[in-house]
Design an enzyme around this catalytic site. Structure first.
Site, PDB file in Angstrom:
ATOM      1  N   ASN A 106       0.952  -1.222   0.070  1.00  0.00           N
ATOM      2  CA  ASN A 106       0.142  -0.057   0.089  1.00  0.00           C
ATOM      3  C   ASN A 106       0.960   1.276   0.081  1.00  0.00           C
ATOM      4  O   ASN A 106       0.341   2.310   0.334  1.00  0.00           O
ATOM      5  CB  ASN A 106      -1.072  -0.069   0.995  1.00  0.00           C
ATOM      6  CG  ASN A 106      -0.277   0.002   2.515  1.00  0.00           C
ATOM      7  OD1 ASN A 106       0.840  -0.024   2.502  1.00  0.00           O
ATOM      8  ND2 ASN A 106      -0.956   0.094   3.500  1.00  0.00           N
ATOM      9  N   GLU A 163       2.614   4.034   7.566  1.00  0.00           N
ATOM     10  CA  GLU A 163       1.451   3.875   6.775  1.00  0.00           C
ATOM     11  C   GLU A 163       0.999   5.042   6.030  1.00  0.00           C
ATOM     12  O   GLU A 163       1.415   6.126   6.388  1.00  0.00           O
ATOM     13  CB  GLU A 163       0.246   3.237   7.506  1.00  0.00           C
ATOM     14  CG  GLU A 163       0.596   1.856   8.444  1.00  0.00           C
ATOM     15  CD  GLU A 163       0.730   0.750   7.482  1.00  0.00           C
ATOM     16  OE1 GLU A 163       0.564   0.759   6.325  1.00  0.00           O
ATOM     17  OE2 GLU A 163       0.822  -0.315   8.106  1.00  0.00           O
TER      18      GLU A 163
END
Length: 250
Positions: free
Chosen positions: A135, A142
């Site tokens: 991702n 993140e």
């Protein structure tokens, strides 16, 4: 950004090993930051296959990119334990030459801040090797991570939890929810050179997004484009065909 497309995973690993060995030749007592995961395994094999490898690394210190919160090194799902088995033992690097955040420290935020200070006090990281997450994450940074983020405790994204859970399924079904990671700000501010490794067809889509997009917290890897020196090494499976060649030519 320097972009290198390698014909195979083995060729990518060989080129990455040369970057590491060049950094050590330039500074024998260098700090070298290394990642965990599948992508660097070929690099680790290249680094440990020479009988002279421990001597080459005698003055160097490894900086651990990430770890799960609350996990001791002797536990089977410890990333530090994995790094030791896959690399550190082969290079004869003990804990005295390993910089990391203690995952069971009673005050993890203070331990994170202490690591950032030590990296700065020691003159920064000569080379930081990273892998590209599915991702776009870097370490446990993140999507949504700020470019100036420090080393810290993070809650893992659902995609990362699922990926990690699949890996650990055969090892007791461990499903980590929190991790410790060098921050994007720490990486960008203190790394003299960054090498991003990208391998496999399953990384082709996120790699194309990385190449096309301007630096954005939405894809943390794109923030690496702000580094003083970024070398991207991808194999042909990850690079794809026509679009990557057009990017190379620009």
């Amino acid at each position: 950004m320097e972009l290198m497309i390698e014909s195979s995973y083995d060729a990518l690993s060989e080129s990455a090993a040369r970057l590491v060995e060049t950094a050590l030749a330039r500074k024998s007592d260098a700090l070298i930051c290394l990642p965990t995961g599948h992508t660097p395994l070929g690099l680790f094999r290249k680094l440990t296959e020479s009988p002279k490898a421990p001597e080459r690394w005698r003055g160097a210190t490894v900086v651990a990119l990430d770890e799960y919160l609350g996990v001791r090194p002797e536990q089977p799902h410890s990333l530090i334990g994995w790094l030791r088995r896959e690399l550190l033992d082969g290079l004869e690097i003990g804990n005295d030459r390993l910089l990391r955040v203690d995952p069971v420290h009673p005050e993890p935020s203070a331990a994170c801040a202490a690591l950032d200070r030590e990296i700065e006090e020691r003159g920064g990281i000569e080379l930081t090797v990273l892998g590209l997450g599915p991702n776009g994450h870097i370490g446990f940074n993140e999507p949504g991570t700020a470019a100036d983020s420090a080393t810290r405790v993070v809650r893992l994204a659902e995609a990362s939890i699922a990926s990690n859970a699949a890996y650990w399924k055969a090892r007791g079904g461990y499903e980590p929810e929190y991790g410790l990671t060098l921050g994007m700000g720490t990486i960008l501010r203190h790394s003299k050179t960054i090498a991003l490794l990208v391998s496999g067809a399953h990384k082709a889509d996120i790699f194309q997004q990385f190449l096309r997009q301007s630096p954005s917290p939405a894809i943390p890897a794109t923030l690496l484009k702000q580094a003083s020196r970024l070398i991207v090494l991808a194999d042909e499976a990850a690079a794809g065909k026509s679009e990557i060649r057009q990017t190379e030519d620009r």
